[in-house]
Scaffold this motif. Structure first.
Motif, PDB file in Angstrom:
ATOM      1  N   ALA A 286       0.846  -1.198   0.000  1.00  0.00           N
ATOM      2  CA  ALA A 286       0.000   0.000   0.000  1.00  0.00           C
ATOM      3  C   ALA A 286       0.880   1.247   0.000  1.00  0.00           C
ATOM      4  O   ALA A 286       1.006   1.934   1.011  1.00  0.00           O
ATOM      5  CB  ALA A 286      -0.931  -0.013   1.213  1.00  0.00           C
ATOM      6  N   PRO A 287       1.525   1.555  -1.135  1.00  0.00           N
ATOM      7  CA  PRO A 287       2.456   2.700  -1.160  1.00  0.00           C
ATOM      8  C   PRO A 287       1.790   4.037  -0.848  1.00  0.00           C
ATOM      9  O   PRO A 287       2.417   4.907  -0.246  1.00  0.00           O
ATOM     10  CB  PRO A 287       3.015   2.669  -2.593  1.00  0.00           C
ATOM     11  CG  PRO A 287       2.032   1.858  -3.383  1.00  0.00           C
ATOM     12  CD  PRO A 287       1.472   0.858  -2.427  1.00  0.00           C
ATOM     13  N   ASP A 288       0.536   4.203  -1.231  1.00  0.00           N
ATOM     14  CA  ASP A 288      -0.142   5.465  -0.928  1.00  0.00           C
ATOM     15  C   ASP A 288      -0.307   5.658   0.575  1.00  0.00           C
ATOM     16  O   ASP A 288      -0.130   6.765   1.101  1.00  0.00           O
ATOM     17  CB  ASP A 288      -1.508   5.505  -1.608  1.00  0.00           C
ATOM     18  CG  ASP A 288      -1.399   5.611  -3.123  1.00  0.00           C
ATOM     19  OD1 ASP A 288      -0.319   6.005  -3.600  1.00  0.00           O
ATOM     20  OD2 ASP A 288      -2.379   5.282  -3.819  1.00  0.00           O
ATOM     21  N   VAL A 289      -0.641   4.555   1.272  1.00  0.00           N
ATOM     22  CA  VAL A 289      -0.784   4.645   2.723  1.00  0.00           C
ATOM     23  C   VAL A 289       0.576   4.889   3.366  1.00  0.00           C
ATOM     24  O   VAL A 289       0.697   5.665   4.321  1.00  0.00           O
ATOM     25  CB  VAL A 289      -1.419   3.356   3.274  1.00  0.00           C
ATOM     26  CG1 VAL A 289      -1.522   3.418   4.788  1.00  0.00           C
ATOM     27  CG2 VAL A 289      -2.801   3.142   2.668  1.00  0.00           C
ATOM     28  N   ARG A 290       1.596   4.252   2.845  1.00  0.00           N
ATOM     29  CA  ARG A 290       2.941   4.493   3.379  1.00  0.00           C
ATOM     30  C   ARG A 290       3.321   5.972   3.238  1.00  0.00           C
ATOM     31  O   ARG A 290       3.953   6.543   4.127  1.00  0.00           O
ATOM     32  CB  ARG A 290       3.955   3.612   2.654  1.00  0.00           C
ATOM     33  CG  ARG A 290       3.993   2.174   3.175  1.00  0.00           C
ATOM     34  CD  ARG A 290       5.113   1.392   2.529  1.00  0.00           C
ATOM     35  NE  ARG A 290       5.421   0.188   3.297  1.00  0.00           N
ATOM     36  CZ  ARG A 290       6.433  -0.619   3.038  1.00  0.00           C
ATOM     37  NH1 ARG A 290       7.229  -0.365   2.009  1.00  0.00           N
ATOM     38  NH2 ARG A 290       6.656  -1.680   3.793  1.00  0.00           N
ATOM     39  N   ARG A 291       2.948   6.582   2.143  1.00  0.00           N
ATOM     40  CA  ARG A 291       3.248   8.001   1.964  1.00  0.00           C
ATOM     41  C   ARG A 291       2.529   8.831   3.023  1.00  0.00           C
ATOM     42  O   ARG A 291       3.103   9.764   3.596  1.00  0.00           O
ATOM     43  CB  ARG A 291       2.837   8.438   0.557  1.00  0.00           C
ATOM     44  CG  ARG A 291       3.254   9.879   0.225  1.00  0.00           C
ATOM     45  CD  ARG A 291       2.759  10.310  -1.144  1.00  0.00           C
ATOM     46  NE  ARG A 291       3.229   9.401  -2.184  1.00  0.00           N
ATOM     47  CZ  ARG A 291       2.427   8.584  -2.884  1.00  0.00           C
ATOM     48  NH1 ARG A 291       1.123   8.573  -2.642  1.00  0.00           N
ATOM     49  NH2 ARG A 291       2.925   7.800  -3.812  1.00  0.00           N
ATOM     50  N   GLN A 292       1.278   8.504   3.292  1.00  0.00           N
ATOM     51  CA  GLN A 292       0.535   9.218   4.330  1.00  0.00           C
ATOM     52  C   GLN A 292       1.205   9.047   5.690  1.00  0.00           C
ATOM     53  O   GLN A 292       1.321  10.005   6.466  1.00  0.00           O
ATOM     54  CB  GLN A 292      -0.903   8.710   4.390  1.00  0.00           C
ATOM     55  CG  GLN A 292      -1.748   9.064   3.188  1.00  0.00           C
ATOM     56  CD  GLN A 292      -3.171   8.550   3.316  1.00  0.00           C
ATOM     57  OE1 GLN A 292      -3.502   7.885   4.298  1.00  0.00           O
ATOM     58  NE2 GLN A 292      -4.012   8.866   2.356  1.00  0.00           N
ATOM     59  N   ILE A 293       1.629   7.821   5.990  1.00  0.00           N
ATOM     60  CA  ILE A 293       2.284   7.561   7.279  1.00  0.00           C
ATOM     61  C   ILE A 293       3.564   8.373   7.399  1.00  0.00           C
ATOM     62  O   ILE A 293       3.856   8.967   8.452  1.00  0.00           O
ATOM     63  CB  ILE A 293       2.554   6.058   7.429  1.00  0.00           C
ATOM     64  CG1 ILE A 293       1.230   5.289   7.577  1.00  0.00           C
ATOM     65  CG2 ILE A 293       3.456   5.789   8.631  1.00  0.00           C
ATOM     66  CD1 ILE A 293       1.388   3.783   7.563  1.00  0.00           C
ATOM     67  N   SER A 294       4.351   8.429   6.330  1.00  0.00           N
ATOM     68  CA  SER A 294       5.587   9.205   6.354  1.00  0.00           C
ATOM     69  C   SER A 294       5.307  10.676   6.579  1.00  0.00           C
ATOM     70  O   SER A 294       6.016  11.354   7.337  1.00  0.00           O
ATOM     71  CB  SER A 294       6.345   9.010   5.040  1.00  0.00           C
ATOM     72  OG  SER A 294       6.730   7.663   4.856  1.00  0.00           O
ATOM     73  N   GLN A 295       4.266  11.178   5.962  1.00  0.00           N
ATOM     74  CA  GLN A 295       3.910  12.586   6.156  1.00  0.00           C
ATOM     75  C   GLN A 295       3.458  12.831   7.595  1.00  0.00           C
ATOM     76  O   GLN A 295       3.835  13.838   8.216  1.00  0.00           O
ATOM     77  CB  GLN A 295       2.820  12.981   5.167  1.00  0.00           C
ATOM     78  CG  GLN A 295       3.298  13.014   3.724  1.00  0.00           C
ATOM     79  CD  GLN A 295       2.159  13.113   2.722  1.00  0.00           C
ATOM     80  OE1 GLN A 295       0.992  12.990   3.087  1.00  0.00           O
ATOM     81  NE2 GLN A 295       2.488  13.312   1.458  1.00  0.00           N
ATOM     82  N   LEU A 296       2.654  11.929   8.134  1.00  0.00           N
ATOM     83  CA  LEU A 296       2.222  12.067   9.526  1.00  0.00           C
ATOM     84  C   LEU A 296       3.417  12.075  10.477  1.00  0.00           C
ATOM     85  O   LEU A 296       3.473  12.867  11.427  1.00  0.00           O
ATOM     86  CB  LEU A 296       1.291  10.905   9.898  1.00  0.00           C
ATOM     87  CG  LEU A 296      -0.174  11.012   9.495  1.00  0.00           C
ATOM     88  CD1 LEU A 296      -0.879   9.701   9.760  1.00  0.00           C
ATOM     89  CD2 LEU A 296      -0.852  12.144  10.251  1.00  0.00           C
ATOM     90  N   ALA A 297       4.382  11.188  10.224  1.00  0.00           N
ATOM     91  CA  ALA A 297       5.524  11.050  11.127  1.00  0.00           C
ATOM     92  C   ALA A 297       6.413  12.285  11.118  1.00  0.00           C
ATOM     93  O   ALA A 297       7.145  12.524  12.088  1.00  0.00           O
ATOM     94  CB  ALA A 297       6.342   9.818  10.739  1.00  0.00           C
ATOM     95  N   GLN A 298       6.360  13.084  10.045  1.00  0.00           N
ATOM     96  CA  GLN A 298       7.262  14.226   9.916  1.00  0.00           C
ATOM     97  C   GLN A 298       6.593  15.556  10.204  1.00  0.00           C
ATOM     98  O   GLN A 298       7.246  16.596  10.141  1.00  0.00           O
ATOM     99  CB  GLN A 298       7.853  14.246   8.503  1.00  0.00           C
ATOM    100  CG  GLN A 298       8.701  13.019   8.210  1.00  0.00           C
ATOM    101  CD  GLN A 298       9.274  13.044   6.810  1.00  0.00           C
ATOM    102  OE1 GLN A 298      10.220  13.768   6.542  1.00  0.00           O
ATOM    103  NE2 GLN A 298       8.683  12.280   5.912  1.00  0.00           N
ATOM    104  N   GLN A 299       5.323  15.530  10.559  1.00  0.00           N
ATOM    105  CA  GLN A 299       4.610  16.782  10.782  1.00  0.00           C
ATOM    106  C   GLN A 299       5.189  17.584  11.942  1.00  0.00           C
ATOM    107  O   GLN A 299       5.136  18.807  11.937  1.00  0.00           O
ATOM    108  CB  GLN A 299       3.130  16.509  11.032  1.00  0.00           C
ATOM    109  CG  GLN A 299       2.338  16.214   9.768  1.00  0.00           C
ATOM    110  CD  GLN A 299       0.859  16.023  10.066  1.00  0.00           C
ATOM    111  OE1 GLN A 299       0.466  15.714  11.181  1.00  0.00           O
ATOM    112  NE2 GLN A 299       0.024  16.216   9.055  1.00  0.00           N
TER     113      GLN A 299
END
Length: 377
Positions: A286-299
Protein backbone atom coordinates in the motif's frame (compact mmCIF):
# COMPACT_ATOMS: atom_id res chain seq x y z
CA UNK A 1 -5.35 -11.74 20.16
CA UNK A 2 -8.62 -12.83 18.61
CA UNK A 3 -7.31 -14.15 15.33
CA UNK A 4 -5.90 -17.60 14.71
CA UNK A 5 -2.13 -17.77 14.80
CA UNK A 6 -0.21 -18.88 11.75
CA UNK A 7 3.33 -18.97 10.45
CA UNK A 8 4.63 -15.87 8.80
CA UNK A 9 3.69 -15.90 5.17
CA UNK A 10 3.21 -13.67 2.19
CA UNK A 11 1.74 -14.13 -1.26
CA UNK A 12 3.69 -14.01 -4.48
CA UNK A 13 4.34 -10.35 -5.05
CA UNK A 14 5.05 -8.99 -8.54
CA UNK A 15 7.90 -6.51 -8.93
CA UNK A 16 6.75 -3.15 -7.71
CA UNK A 17 7.59 0.32 -8.90
CA UNK A 18 7.66 2.63 -5.92
CA UNK A 19 5.89 5.94 -6.56
CA UNK A 20 7.84 9.07 -5.64
CA UNK A 21 7.48 9.84 -1.96
CA UNK A 22 6.46 6.30 -0.96
CA UNK A 23 9.62 5.80 1.08
CA UNK A 24 9.98 6.48 4.78
CA UNK A 25 11.91 9.72 4.15
CA UNK A 26 10.10 12.26 2.00
CA UNK A 27 11.70 14.50 -0.54
CA UNK A 28 12.14 17.84 1.31
CA UNK A 29 10.56 19.65 -1.62
CA UNK A 30 7.48 17.43 -1.40
CA UNK A 31 7.31 17.63 2.39
CA UNK A 32 6.74 21.36 2.32
CA UNK A 33 4.04 21.25 -0.31
CA UNK A 34 2.23 17.96 0.35
CA UNK A 35 0.64 17.95 3.82
CA UNK A 36 -1.31 14.97 5.01
CA UNK A 37 -4.89 14.74 3.82
CA UNK A 38 -7.09 13.36 5.67
CA UNK A 39 -9.74 -10.11 3.40
CA UNK A 40 -10.94 -10.56 6.74
CA UNK A 41 -13.34 -13.07 8.21
CA UNK A 42 -16.06 -11.41 10.23
CA UNK A 43 -16.05 -12.04 13.95
CA UNK A 44 -19.55 -11.58 15.36
CA UNK A 45 -19.95 -9.10 18.16
CA UNK A 46 -20.30 -10.07 21.76
CA UNK A 47 -23.94 -9.09 21.91
CA UNK A 48 -25.01 -11.16 18.90
CA UNK A 49 -22.52 -13.99 19.22
CA UNK A 50 -24.01 -17.48 19.21
CA UNK A 51 -21.27 -19.73 20.49
CA UNK A 52 -21.20 -23.40 19.79
CA UNK A 53 -18.53 -26.04 19.94
CA UNK A 54 -16.94 -28.67 22.10
CA UNK A 55 -13.71 -28.75 24.03
CA UNK A 56 -11.62 -31.86 23.54
CA UNK A 57 -10.18 -32.56 26.98
CA UNK A 58 -8.63 -35.93 26.12
CA UNK A 59 -4.94 -36.69 25.82
CA UNK A 60 -1.97 -34.48 26.73
CA UNK A 61 -3.53 -31.41 25.13
CA UNK A 62 -6.69 -32.02 27.09
CA UNK A 63 -4.67 -32.01 30.31
CA UNK A 64 -3.21 -28.64 29.34
CA UNK A 65 -6.70 -27.28 28.68
CA UNK A 66 -8.03 -28.61 31.97
CA UNK A 67 -5.20 -26.87 33.79
CA UNK A 68 -5.87 -23.62 31.93
CA UNK A 69 -9.61 -23.75 32.63
CA UNK A 70 -8.91 -24.41 36.31
CA UNK A 71 -6.71 -21.29 36.41
CA UNK A 72 -9.52 -19.25 34.86
CA UNK A 73 -12.10 -20.57 37.30
CA UNK A 74 -9.92 -19.51 40.24
CA UNK A 75 -10.30 -15.86 39.23
CA UNK A 76 -13.61 -16.04 37.34
CA UNK A 77 -15.81 -18.90 38.63
CA UNK A 78 -18.70 -17.94 36.30
CA UNK A 79 -16.62 -18.42 33.15
CA UNK A 80 -18.08 -21.19 30.98
CA UNK A 81 -15.60 -22.37 28.31
CA UNK A 82 -16.98 -23.17 24.87
CA UNK A 83 -14.11 -23.54 22.42
CA UNK A 84 -10.43 -22.94 21.91
CA UNK A 85 -9.85 -19.83 19.84
CA UNK A 86 -6.09 -20.14 19.56
CA UNK A 87 -3.37 -22.34 20.99
CA UNK A 88 0.37 -21.81 20.77
CA UNK A 89 3.43 -22.95 22.66
CA UNK A 90 3.15 -19.92 24.90
CA UNK A 91 -0.55 -19.48 25.64
CA UNK A 92 -4.04 -20.73 25.03
CA UNK A 93 -7.02 -18.54 24.19
CA UNK A 94 -10.45 -19.85 25.16
CA UNK A 95 -13.73 -18.23 24.23
CA UNK A 96 -16.78 -18.70 26.39
CA UNK A 97 -19.28 -16.82 28.48
CA UNK A 98 -19.11 -14.99 31.81
CA UNK A 99 -22.60 -14.28 33.03
CA UNK A 100 -24.50 -12.84 30.07
CA UNK A 101 -21.39 -11.63 28.26
CA UNK A 102 -19.14 -13.35 25.78
CA UNK A 103 -15.62 -13.51 27.19
CA UNK A 104 -12.14 -14.55 26.20
CA UNK A 105 -9.69 -16.14 28.62
CA UNK A 106 -5.96 -15.99 27.96
CA UNK A 107 -3.80 -18.41 29.91
CA UNK A 108 -0.03 -18.61 29.85
CA UNK A 109 1.23 -22.17 29.41
CA UNK A 110 4.95 -21.38 28.96
CA UNK A 111 5.96 -20.04 32.34
CA UNK A 112 9.21 -18.40 31.31
CA UNK A 113 10.23 -15.10 32.93
CA UNK A 114 9.95 -13.21 29.64
CA UNK A 115 6.42 -14.35 28.79
CA UNK A 116 5.29 -14.06 32.40
CA UNK A 117 6.41 -10.43 32.30
CA UNK A 118 4.50 -9.89 29.04
CA UNK A 119 1.19 -11.01 30.50
CA UNK A 120 1.79 -9.11 33.75
CA UNK A 121 2.35 -5.99 31.66
CA UNK A 122 -0.84 -6.68 29.70
CA UNK A 123 -2.86 -7.17 32.88
CA UNK A 124 -1.44 -3.94 34.32
CA UNK A 125 -2.49 -2.09 31.16
CA UNK A 126 -6.08 -3.33 31.32
CA UNK A 127 -6.27 -2.52 35.03
CA UNK A 128 -5.01 0.99 34.32
CA UNK A 129 -7.70 1.42 31.66
CA UNK A 130 -10.37 0.85 34.32
CA UNK A 131 -9.33 4.11 36.00
CA UNK A 132 -8.06 6.06 33.01
CA UNK A 133 -9.73 5.21 29.75
CA UNK A 134 -7.65 5.67 26.59
CA UNK A 135 -9.08 7.60 23.61
CA UNK A 136 -9.58 4.34 21.71
CA UNK A 137 -11.67 1.38 22.69
CA UNK A 138 -10.04 -1.58 24.45
CA UNK A 139 -11.69 -4.77 25.76
CA UNK A 140 -13.12 -4.50 29.26
CA UNK A 141 -11.28 -6.35 32.01
CA UNK A 142 -13.32 -9.02 33.79
CA UNK A 143 -10.74 -10.78 35.97
CA UNK A 144 -7.00 -11.40 36.10
CA UNK A 145 -4.30 -13.22 38.04
CA UNK A 146 -0.84 -11.90 37.13
CA UNK A 147 0.94 -14.48 39.29
CA UNK A 148 -0.52 -17.40 37.31
CA UNK A 149 -0.64 -15.63 33.95
CA UNK A 150 -4.44 -15.62 33.57
CA UNK A 151 -6.51 -12.88 31.98
CA UNK A 152 -10.26 -12.74 31.29
CA UNK A 153 -11.67 -10.02 29.03
CA UNK A 154 -14.89 -9.21 27.30
CA UNK A 155 -14.88 -10.43 23.73
CA UNK A 156 -15.04 -7.16 21.87
CA UNK A 157 -17.33 -7.01 18.83
CA UNK A 158 -15.89 -6.51 15.39
CA UNK A 159 -13.77 -8.11 12.70
CA UNK A 160 -9.99 -7.91 12.45
CA UNK A 161 -8.72 -5.50 9.81
CA UNK A 162 -6.27 -8.22 8.73
CA UNK A 163 -5.84 -11.88 9.59
CA UNK A 164 -2.10 -11.94 9.01
CA UNK A 165 0.79 -9.97 10.41
CA UNK A 166 1.72 -8.93 6.87
CA UNK A 167 -1.57 -8.85 4.94
CA UNK A 168 -1.68 -10.62 1.59
CA UNK A 169 -3.45 -7.61 0.09
CA UNK A 170 -3.78 -4.09 1.36
CA UNK A 171 -7.04 -3.83 3.35
CA UNK A 172 -9.78 -1.49 2.12
CA UNK A 173 -8.82 2.15 2.28
CA UNK A 174 -11.61 2.95 4.76
CA UNK A 175 -10.32 0.26 7.13
CA UNK A 176 -6.76 1.59 6.98
CA UNK A 177 -8.02 5.14 7.49
CA UNK A 178 -9.86 4.01 10.63
CA UNK A 179 -6.72 2.25 11.90
CA UNK A 180 -4.55 5.32 11.32
CA UNK A 181 -7.09 7.54 13.06
CA UNK A 182 -7.16 5.26 16.11
CA UNK A 183 -3.36 5.13 16.30
CA UNK A 184 -3.04 8.90 16.03
CA UNK A 185 -5.61 9.45 18.80
CA UNK A 186 -3.79 6.99 21.03
CA UNK A 187 -0.38 8.54 20.34
CA UNK A 188 -1.73 11.95 21.36
CA UNK A 189 -2.91 10.60 24.73
CA UNK A 190 -0.93 11.53 27.84
CA UNK A 191 -1.75 9.03 30.61
CA UNK A 192 -0.85 9.99 34.17
CA UNK A 193 2.82 9.89 35.11
CA UNK A 194 3.99 6.51 36.36
CA UNK A 195 1.08 4.66 34.78
CA UNK A 196 3.25 3.07 32.06
CA UNK A 197 6.95 2.46 31.58
CA UNK A 198 9.22 2.25 28.55
CA UNK A 199 9.18 -1.30 27.15
CA UNK A 200 12.02 -0.70 24.67
CA UNK A 201 15.60 0.19 25.63
CA UNK A 202 16.74 1.73 22.36
CA UNK A 203 20.48 1.84 23.07
CA UNK A 204 20.50 -1.80 24.17
CA UNK A 205 18.44 -2.94 21.18
CA UNK A 206 20.66 -1.12 18.69
CA UNK A 207 23.82 -2.56 20.25
CA UNK A 208 22.39 -6.08 20.34
CA UNK A 209 21.36 -6.00 16.67
CA UNK A 210 24.85 -4.73 15.81
CA UNK A 211 26.49 -7.51 17.83
CA UNK A 212 24.32 -10.06 15.99
CA UNK A 213 25.49 -8.71 12.64
CA UNK A 214 22.06 -7.37 11.71
CA UNK A 215 23.29 -3.77 11.67
CA UNK A 216 26.52 -2.61 10.05
CA UNK A 217 29.08 -0.37 11.74
CA UNK A 218 27.75 2.54 9.73
CA UNK A 219 24.16 1.70 10.76
CA UNK A 220 25.29 1.74 14.37
CA UNK A 221 26.95 5.12 14.03
CA UNK A 222 24.06 6.65 12.08
CA UNK A 223 21.41 5.48 14.54
CA UNK A 224 23.46 6.69 17.49
CA UNK A 225 23.80 10.11 15.83
CA UNK A 226 20.05 10.31 15.32
CA UNK A 227 19.42 9.24 18.93
CA UNK A 228 21.82 11.93 20.15
CA UNK A 229 20.10 14.55 18.02
CA UNK A 230 16.65 13.46 19.25
CA UNK A 231 17.80 13.73 22.87
CA UNK A 232 19.27 17.18 22.25
CA UNK A 233 16.09 18.39 20.54
CA UNK A 234 13.72 17.06 23.19
CA UNK A 235 15.43 18.83 26.08
CA UNK A 236 14.54 18.20 29.68
CA UNK A 237 10.90 17.33 29.01
CA UNK A 238 11.82 14.33 26.90
CA UNK A 239 10.24 13.27 23.65
CA UNK A 240 8.29 10.19 24.59
CA UNK A 241 5.01 9.20 22.97
CA UNK A 242 2.47 6.73 24.29
CA UNK A 243 2.17 3.83 21.86
CA UNK A 244 0.31 0.54 21.66
CA UNK A 245 3.63 -1.11 20.89
CA UNK A 246 2.22 -3.81 18.61
CA UNK A 247 -0.07 -1.83 16.31
CA UNK A 248 -0.61 -4.58 13.76
CA UNK A 249 -3.78 -4.58 11.70
CA UNK A 250 -4.46 -8.06 13.10
CA UNK A 251 -4.61 -6.44 16.57
CA UNK A 252 -7.35 -4.02 15.50
CA UNK A 253 -11.03 -4.96 15.30
CA UNK A 254 -13.53 -2.87 13.40
CA UNK A 255 -16.74 -2.60 15.38
CA UNK A 256 -19.86 -0.52 14.66
CA UNK A 257 -18.62 2.05 17.17
CA UNK A 258 -15.09 2.25 15.76
CA UNK A 259 -11.77 0.42 16.03
CA UNK A 260 -11.02 -1.77 19.05
CA UNK A 261 -7.36 -2.38 19.91
CA UNK A 262 -6.35 -5.65 21.57
CA UNK A 263 -3.11 -7.19 22.86
CA UNK A 264 -1.73 -4.37 25.00
CA UNK A 265 1.23 -6.30 26.41
CA UNK A 266 3.77 -3.91 24.84
CA UNK A 267 2.02 -0.61 25.53
CA UNK A 268 4.10 2.20 26.95
CA UNK A 269 6.36 5.14 26.13
CA UNK A 270 8.44 5.02 22.96
CA UNK A 271 10.16 7.45 20.67
CA UNK A 272 7.49 9.16 18.55
CA UNK A 273 6.29 7.20 15.56
CA UNK A 274 6.72 3.66 16.83
CA UNK A 275 3.14 2.64 16.03
CA UNK A 276 3.30 4.43 12.69
CA UNK A 277 6.54 2.59 11.86
CA UNK A 278 4.83 -0.71 12.68
CA UNK A 279 1.98 0.07 10.29
CA UNK A 280 4.42 1.24 7.59
CA UNK A 281 6.28 -2.09 7.90
CA UNK A 282 3.24 -4.34 7.43
CA UNK A 283 1.64 -2.29 4.64
CA UNK A 284 4.17 -3.23 1.99
CA UNK A 285 1.55 -3.39 -0.75
CA UNK A 286 0.00 0.00 0.00
CA UNK A 287 2.46 2.70 -1.16
CA UNK A 288 -0.14 5.47 -0.93
CA UNK A 289 -0.78 4.64 2.72
CA UNK A 290 2.94 4.49 3.38
CA UNK A 291 3.25 8.00 1.96
CA UNK A 292 0.53 9.22 4.33
CA UNK A 293 2.28 7.56 7.28
CA UNK A 294 5.59 9.21 6.35
CA UNK A 295 3.91 12.59 6.16
CA UNK A 296 2.22 12.07 9.53
CA UNK A 297 5.52 11.05 11.13
CA UNK A 298 7.26 14.23 9.92
CA UNK A 299 4.61 16.78 10.78
CA UNK A 300 6.24 17.59 14.13
CA UNK A 301 9.62 18.43 12.60
CA UNK A 302 13.07 16.88 12.08
CA UNK A 303 13.30 15.28 15.53
CA UNK A 304 10.00 13.43 15.01
CA UNK A 305 11.18 12.37 11.54
CA UNK A 306 14.43 11.00 13.00
CA UNK A 307 12.55 9.15 15.76
CA UNK A 308 10.30 7.55 13.16
CA UNK A 309 13.34 6.42 11.15
CA UNK A 310 15.04 4.92 14.23
CA UNK A 311 11.85 3.03 15.03
CA UNK A 312 11.52 1.88 11.44
CA UNK A 313 15.07 0.51 11.27
CA UNK A 314 14.65 -1.41 14.51
CA UNK A 315 11.27 -2.86 13.57
CA UNK A 316 12.39 -3.92 10.08
CA UNK A 317 15.56 -5.48 11.50
CA UNK A 318 13.53 -7.40 14.07
CA UNK A 319 11.13 -8.64 11.39
CA UNK A 320 14.02 -9.77 9.17
CA UNK A 321 15.59 -11.65 12.06
CA UNK A 322 12.31 -13.35 12.89
CA UNK A 323 11.50 -14.38 9.35
CA UNK A 324 15.01 -15.55 8.50
CA UNK A 325 14.63 -17.98 11.39
CA UNK A 326 11.25 -19.06 10.01
CA UNK A 327 12.75 -19.70 6.56
CA UNK A 328 15.57 -21.76 8.06
CA UNK A 329 13.09 -23.88 9.99
CA UNK A 330 10.99 -24.37 6.87
CA UNK A 331 14.03 -25.38 4.82
CA UNK A 332 14.98 -27.90 7.47
CA UNK A 333 11.51 -29.42 7.69
CA UNK A 334 10.28 -28.92 4.15
CA UNK A 335 8.66 -31.65 2.08
CA UNK A 336 8.37 -31.71 -1.73
CA UNK A 337 5.17 -30.67 -3.43
CA UNK A 338 2.65 -33.47 -3.65
CA UNK A 339 2.16 -35.11 -7.06
CA UNK A 340 -0.59 -33.35 -8.98
CA UNK A 341 -0.12 -30.05 -7.14
CA UNK A 342 -1.72 -27.10 -8.89
CA UNK A 343 0.33 -25.38 -11.53
CA UNK A 344 2.14 -22.39 -10.09
CA UNK A 345 1.88 -23.68 -6.52
CA UNK A 346 4.65 -22.36 -4.28
CA UNK A 347 7.12 -24.76 -2.72
CA UNK A 348 7.17 -24.84 1.10
CA UNK A 349 8.92 -21.75 2.41
CA UNK A 350 8.64 -19.79 -0.85
CA UNK A 351 6.07 -17.39 0.56
CA UNK A 352 8.32 -16.64 3.52
CA UNK A 353 11.25 -16.02 1.20
CA UNK A 354 9.20 -13.59 -0.89
CA UNK A 355 8.21 -11.69 2.23
CA UNK A 356 11.79 -11.71 3.46
CA UNK A 357 12.96 -10.27 0.14
CA UNK A 358 10.48 -7.43 0.47
CA UNK A 359 11.61 -6.74 4.04
CA UNK A 360 15.24 -6.53 2.91
CA UNK A 361 14.22 -4.07 0.19
CA UNK A 362 12.33 -1.99 2.73
CA UNK A 363 15.28 -2.07 5.15
CA UNK A 364 17.63 -0.87 2.40
CA UNK A 365 15.24 2.00 1.67
CA UNK A 366 15.03 2.89 5.38
CA UNK A 367 18.83 2.74 5.63
CA UNK A 368 19.15 5.28 2.82
CA UNK A 369 16.61 7.50 4.59
CA UNK A 370 18.57 7.29 7.82
CA UNK A 371 21.77 8.31 6.04
CA UNK A 372 19.99 11.21 4.37
CA UNK A 373 18.63 12.34 7.76
CA UNK A 374 22.11 12.16 9.32
CA UNK A 375 23.39 14.31 6.46
CA UNK A 376 20.93 17.08 7.35
CA UNK A 377 22.20 17.39 10.94
Amino acid sequence: MYTASSSVSAPPRPPRVRPPGAGPYLDPARTASAPFAGRGRRTPGAGAQQLSGRLDLSGPQGALLRSAIASVHRVCPEFHPVQVLRRSGRSVLIVGTAGRSTAVAKCLVEQTPAWAEHIRHEIAAYRSFVRHRPPVRAPRLIAADPDNGTLVLERAPGRPIALQRHPIQAPPRADVRAALGAVCRLNAWRPPAGMFGSPLDYATRISRFHDLGLLTDRDLGDLQKLMHGIAASSGRQGMGQFCHGDALLSNMLLSPSGPVLVDWDQAGWYLPGYDLATLWTVLGDAPDVRRQISQLAQQAGPAARDAFLVNLMLILTREIRTYESAVRRTMHDRTPLAPGAAAGALAPGEEQRLLLRRLHDDCAMARRAVRAAVGTR
